[in-house]
Design an enzyme around this catalytic site. Sequence first.
Site, PDB file in Angstrom:
ATOM      1  CG  ASN A 151      -1.899   1.069   1.222  1.00 51.43           C
ATOM      2  OD1 ASN A 151      -2.916   0.879   0.286  1.00 51.43           O
ATOM      3  ND2 ASN A 151      -1.653   2.100   1.924  1.00 51.43           N
ATOM      4  CD  GLU A 152      -1.399   5.939   0.067  1.00 49.95           C
ATOM      5  OE1 GLU A 152      -1.095   6.168   1.206  1.00 49.95           O
ATOM      6  OE2 GLU A 152      -2.224   6.539  -0.602  1.00 49.95           O
ATOM      7  CB  CYS A 158      15.509   2.072   6.061  1.00 49.72           C
ATOM      8  SG  CYS A 158      16.242   0.995   7.408  1.00 49.72           S
ATOM      9  CD  GLU A 307      -6.134   4.234  -0.503  1.00 56.32           C
ATOM     10  OE1 GLU A 307      -6.320   5.130   0.357  1.00 56.32           O
ATOM     11  OE2 GLU A 307      -5.567   3.244  -0.250  1.00 56.32           O
ATOM     12  CD1 TRP A 315      -5.424  11.363   5.654  1.00 51.75           C
ATOM     13  CD2 TRP A 315      -4.485  13.430   4.689  1.00 51.75           C
ATOM     14  NE1 TRP A 315      -5.374  11.168   4.176  1.00 51.75           N
ATOM     15  CE2 TRP A 315      -4.781  12.303   3.571  1.00 51.75           C
ATOM     16  CE3 TRP A 315      -4.047  14.318   4.063  1.00 51.75           C
ATOM     17  CZ2 TRP A 315      -4.733  12.345   2.418  1.00 51.75           C
ATOM     18  CZ3 TRP A 315      -3.994  14.709   2.679  1.00 51.75           C
ATOM     19  CH2 TRP A 315      -4.432  13.798   1.960  1.00 51.75           C
ATOM     20  CD  GLU A 355      -6.160   6.971   7.831  1.00 49.87           C
ATOM     21  OE1 GLU A 355      -5.956   7.943   7.065  1.00 49.87           O
ATOM     22  OE2 GLU A 355      -6.385   5.656   7.336  1.00 49.87           O
TER      23      GLU A 355
HETATM   24  C1  GLA Z   1      -4.179   6.480   2.000  1.00 45.92           C
HETATM   25  C2  GLA Z   1      -3.962   5.118   2.755  1.00 45.92           C
HETATM   26  C3  GLA Z   1      -5.219   4.407   3.204  1.00 45.92           C
HETATM   27  C4  GLA Z   1      -5.966   5.706   4.256  1.00 45.92           C
HETATM   28  C5  GLA Z   1      -6.208   6.736   3.334  1.00 45.92           C
HETATM   29  C6  GLA Z   1      -7.149   7.871   4.083  1.00 45.92           C
HETATM   30  O1  GLA Z   1      -4.209   6.826   0.706  1.00 45.92           O
HETATM   31  O2  GLA Z   1      -3.449   4.223   1.507  1.00 45.92           O
HETATM   32  O3  GLA Z   1      -4.979   3.380   3.833  1.00 45.92           O
HETATM   33  O4  GLA Z   1      -4.779   5.989   5.120  1.00 45.92           O
HETATM   34  O5  GLA Z   1      -5.019   7.454   2.685  1.00 45.92           O
HETATM   35  O6  GLA Z   1      -6.295   8.711   4.808  1.00 45.92           O
HETATM   36 ZN    ZN Z   2      17.073  -0.522   6.158  1.00 46.29          ZN
END
Ligand code: GLA
Ligand code: ZN
Length: 551
Positions: A151-152, A158, A307, A315, A355
Amino acid sequence: MIIEGKNILLHGADYNPDQWLDCPDILAKDIELMKKSHINCVSVGIFAWSRLEPSEGVYDFDWLENIINELYKNGIYSLLATPSAAKPFWMTEKYPEVCFTDINGDQHHGGVRANFCMSSPVYREFVRKMDEALSERFGKNPAVIMWHIGNEFTSTKCYCDKCQHNFREWLKAKYGDIETLNKAWWTDFWAHRYTNFDEIHPPMPTGEPDMASLNLDWMRFTEDNTLDFIKMEVAAVRKYSSVPTTTNLMGFFEYNYTKLADAVDYISWDSYPFWHSGDDIKTAAETACTHDYMRAITKDKPFLLMESTPSSVNWSPVSKLKAPHVHYTASMQAIAHGSDSVQYFQWRKSRGSNEKFHGAVVDHFGGENRVFNDVRELGEKLEQYSEIAGSLFKSNIAFLFDHENRTAIKLSQGPRNCNDGYMELLFNFHAALWEKGVNTDIINMTQPFDGYKVIIAPMIYMMRGGVDEKIREFVKNGGICIMTVQSGWVDENDLSYLGGWPHGLMDVFGIWDEETDALWDNEFNSIVPNADFLSGEYQAERLCALIHANE
Ligand code: GLA
Ligand code: ZN
């Protein structure tokens, strides 16, 4: 076609039923409401690691299988996620090396997400095993139409010893010997000459934070490390499965996303414009530009809106609701720009932890409210428009947006360290065409120019990958290239070009850029053209190049 032989626009949501496993009534209600709102897919399992592997080596996929099968029986497909974005605490406590080490050298505990060490063999092994197990169990399940990898992925960097070691190895492979690196990085200044690769650390406040060449290579290494991680995940899910893969990107947020195009089958992204927080037209224009960027990364397929929120963003400084009809308009904007889906984060609002007030299809109220009805209305429309699924369109104008160039401008130490203006220039130019209904692609310096009639290249400060030659060829063949101030100044290592700017293109554009003046905010200069085809006076802001026409 996302699903072979099916014309379908996806309408779905991140579904996190792992929060509600002890509430069968809620799970049953979810299916009922999904059907009512014309939801035809969900992304499941994204952050479900602690339920999927409750303790080391013990997998529990039964709950997920039941849910996926039940959804399928009700006409709802699943995009099955690998849970790599969020690590369970049993893992982080026992194997701290899976957690990332921040820029100050502090290794983090468990918690948050998207903050693991990409170089950790332990984490990679946990992820590989999990992904293969998911693939074995679900890879041939007809309910699963796509793999949602992680995800994202961000370039969260690091700074642990392993990552530093891998960075040095990456540099060795790139430069071969230390002298070549010393030359490329201009290390004779400030006594920065390295005598061997082991002396190199990533840019850190406790060492050398600012050197552009070091920063650029550290960024490239981190991206390559991420890409390698994604490829590892793709190979793992592919073990027992042939359904397509995607990973959700974040528009212009950061990262050279063009690099990822080869790793996955579909590009998807998460769009959270701040509607009603100033100028909605500007917000719409910037969102259009971002859709164009995401679409142009893979030209041969539609992209997916993975999304969005049907309501408010938790946020943003102030969580505005979407005014009536804005949900429909914003969603159709994505479709019109080439998306084959409208999906939400998330289906049902969480009750606690993080969230919980992010706009979801189903509110804490639990039933059919205004937002739900907006979603239902859109779902109905998407079904009616399904014949456009899979359609592609061709722009003959492209903007050159290059993440490496953008980073180099940020690091350039002058001419404007306060708001370099790069993104604003891109958005302003794009908006001018967008307002006239002209569709454009946003491509980077490595993508081909084939098929375009016009290339608009705002601030190509860093010219890399032979882009000057590409522009020359393009123009020779009748293409129009529009360039701006601060172009052709440095090479891919941020080494200034000698012999005049715009490097390699002074004859093509017929100019020599002798000097550039930087203006304060709210300080302006004027351009008065001395030409038959152009008259009047134009306002110049931020940067003014003193250019000469080449005779
Ligand atoms: C991002 C994340 C989600 C959620 C949304 C909404 O896009 O991928 O998991 O956190 O923001 O804040
Ligand atoms: Zn590392």
